[in-house]
Write a protein that holds these residues in place. Structure first.
Motif, short mmCIF file in Angstrom:
data_model
loop_
_atom_site.label_atom_id
_atom_site.label_comp_id
_atom_site.label_asym_id
_atom_site.label_seq_id
_atom_site.Cartn_x
_atom_site.Cartn_y
_atom_site.Cartn_z
N LYS A 289 0.83 -1.21 0.00
CA LYS A 289 0.00 0.00 0.00
C LYS A 289 0.86 1.25 0.00
O LYS A 289 0.62 2.19 -0.75
N LYS A 290 1.91 1.24 0.86
CA LYS A 290 2.79 2.41 0.95
C LYS A 290 3.56 2.60 -0.36
O LYS A 290 3.69 3.73 -0.86
N GLY A 291 4.06 1.49 -0.93
CA GLY A 291 4.82 1.59 -2.17
C GLY A 291 3.97 2.08 -3.33
O GLY A 291 4.39 2.94 -4.11
N VAL A 292 2.76 1.52 -3.44
CA VAL A 292 1.86 1.94 -4.53
C VAL A 292 1.48 3.40 -4.36
O VAL A 292 1.44 4.17 -5.33
N SER A 293 1.18 3.80 -3.11
CA SER A 293 0.81 5.19 -2.85
C SER A 293 1.93 6.14 -3.26
O SER A 293 1.69 7.16 -3.92
N GLY A 294 3.19 5.76 -2.89
CA GLY A 294 4.32 6.62 -3.28
C GLY A 294 4.52 6.67 -4.77
O GLY A 294 4.74 7.73 -5.36
N SER A 295 4.42 5.49 -5.42
CA SER A 295 4.61 5.44 -6.88
C SER A 295 3.53 6.23 -7.60
O SER A 295 3.81 6.98 -8.55
N MET A 296 2.27 6.06 -7.17
CA MET A 296 1.18 6.77 -7.83
C MET A 296 1.30 8.27 -7.62
O MET A 296 0.97 9.07 -8.50
N SER A 297 1.81 8.68 -6.43
CA SER A 297 2.02 10.10 -6.18
C SER A 297 3.05 10.67 -7.15
O SER A 297 2.86 11.75 -7.72
N ILE A 299 3.82 9.34 -10.09
CA ILE A 299 3.22 9.30 -11.43
C ILE A 299 2.29 10.49 -11.64
O ILE A 299 2.33 11.16 -12.69
N GLU A 300 1.42 10.75 -10.66
CA GLU A 300 0.46 11.86 -10.80
C GLU A 300 1.20 13.19 -10.88
O GLU A 300 0.84 14.07 -11.67
N THR A 301 2.24 13.34 -10.04
CA THR A 301 3.03 14.57 -10.10
C THR A 301 3.71 14.71 -11.45
O THR A 301 3.75 15.80 -12.04
N SER A 302 4.26 13.58 -11.95
CA SER A 302 4.92 13.61 -13.25
C SER A 302 3.94 13.96 -14.35
O SER A 302 4.27 14.71 -15.27
#
Length: 420
Positions: A289-297, A299-302
């Motif tokens: 959950k933490k890893g996906v949340s960080g990755s998606m953050s 990605i969304e920022t990018s």
């Protein structure tokens, strides 16, 4: 409002907007028109709504639902008419887009750059008038009241049905307007990413909730009946976990369904036959959950940075095109001035040559003047000398006449003396 000459026929509507560059309104809406038996309207933001682009949207403005509780699905084409060259008109399309009633709609927040629209040379604005056309055709209807038939489906069927529905239903929370004719309208231009994720999120959210509800129901039935339904419950939990594992982590993240996944996984871990440590499983799920949340953050920022850079790039490209036009104009002006300079230089040399000829002629004329003056002086002296001679001759004549008069008197006296 400076709008006139609206025309409708079957599925086409033409909106002519006069005095476009002088419009003060932030948002402008067309009159209502009919297409496919429904009422529609177009809205635009003449000042760009905070961007360098002209947003254009199509709305279904009917407030009542269809008799059978269905939404309207339609294909539409929005056209910015090029009034100089019709072949260069700008067209953008939406295919099989669902229009929830009550003013929600679809459109393009970056339909055309305002600098391009307002440049008369581009042909989109003539005599300060902009023309927008829309064609609407009805394709199908989407049922909103299918909960009864859905309940009869198994989890796999429900998931497939939700995915199919998500492909056409507008997510009003993220992409549709909260109020009729609002500016928060879904953009087909961005559907490649935003709509896919929101639609799959909706499917995952519905599936996870239905799976959780099914497991809770089985738990309740087992407790109330007092029968041993452990194997049935375990099978349902396994099916639910298989259902979750078939979904992507991105979809589960967007649906905010990690809690449902964790609940089913931990229920499986609680079973005596489970070969996994519950604490380890919980830590793994937390890490995921933490890893996906960080990755998606990231990605969304990018995505946001890419969108911003793309907009900046388009703006820079527009400025570059403008600069190139300026350079072309300035090069033409330099060439014109160079030709004029050569012409003036040729005229200058001609004037210098003429001046030299005039100067030579002046010198010749001055020499002739001096010669003529000298001759005139000599002739004047001769005239004076002749005048003096004439004066002396006149004086001599007078003296001679006086002498002759005296001689005549003496002659007469002689006659008298002789007594003749």
């Amino acid at each position: 409002m400076a709008v006139e000459d609206q025309k409708t026929n079957a599925d086409k509507f033409t909106w002519r907007i006069e005095n476009f560059s002088k419009l003060k309104a932030t948002k402008l809406c067309s009159e209502t028109f009919l297409a496919g038996g429904r009422k529609w309207s177009i809205s635009i933001y003449p000042k760009g709504n905070g961007t360098i682009y002209l947003p254009v949207y199509l709305h279904s403005i009917e407030l009542e639902t269809m008799p059978d509780g269905k939404n309207v699905d339609a294909d539409f084409t929005l056209t910015l008419v090029n009034q100089i060259n019709a072949a260069s008109s700008l067209r953008k399309c939406g295919k099989k887009k669902p229009f929830p009633l009550g003013g929600r709609g679809w459109g393009f927040p970056s339909f055309v750059m305002l600098s391009k629209l307002l440049n008369p040379d581009e042909g989109f604005i003539v005599n300060d008038t902009v023309t927008i056309e829309v064609r609407v055709s009805m394709e199908q209807f989407t049922d909103q009241s299918d909960s009864a038939s859905r309940e009869a489906m198994n989890p796999e069927q429900r998931s497939a049905a939700d995915d199919q529905s998500a492909a056409v239903v507008l997510n009003s929370a993220t992409e549709g307007p909260a109020t009729p004719l609002s500016n928060q309208v879904a953009s087909p231009a961005s559907l490649a990413e935003t709509t896919e994720s929101s639609h799959s999120s909706r499917s995952v959210r519905l599936t996870s909730r239905s799976l959780g509800a099914e497991i809770s129901r089985l738990n309740s039935n087992m407790k109330s009946s007092g029968t041993d339904s452990t194997s049935s419950l375990l099978q349902q939990q396994r099916e639910a976990m298989v259902e979750f594992l078939s979904m992507s982590l991105e979809a589960i993240y967007h649906a905010d369904s990690f809690g449902d996944v964790e609940e089913v996984a931990l229920q499986l871990a609680d079973h005596p036959t489970a070969a996994v440590d519950k604490t380890h499983l919980k830590g793994l799920l937390t890490e995921l959950k933490k890893g996906v949340s960080g990755s998606m953050s990231v990605i969304e920022t990018s995505h946001a940075v890419e969108a911003s850079l793309l907009q900046m790039s388009e703006g820079m490209e527009a400025r570059l095109v403008h600069r190139q036009k300026q350079l072309s104009c300035l090069e033409g002006e330099v060439m014109r001035l160079g030709q004029e300079e050569k012409k003036l230089e040729a005229e200058m040399w001609e004037i210098i040559a003429r001046k030299a000829r005039v100067s030579d002629q002046k010198k010749l004329t001055a020499d002739e003047l001096e010669s003529t003056s000298q001759e005139a002086s000599r002739e004047l002296e001769e005239v004076k000398e002749q005048s003096n001679k004439r004066k002396r001759a006149s004086e001599n004549r007078l003296i001679a006449q006086e002498n002759l008069a005296q001689l005549n008197a003496s002659w007469k006296l002689l006659k008298d003396t002789l007594g003749l």
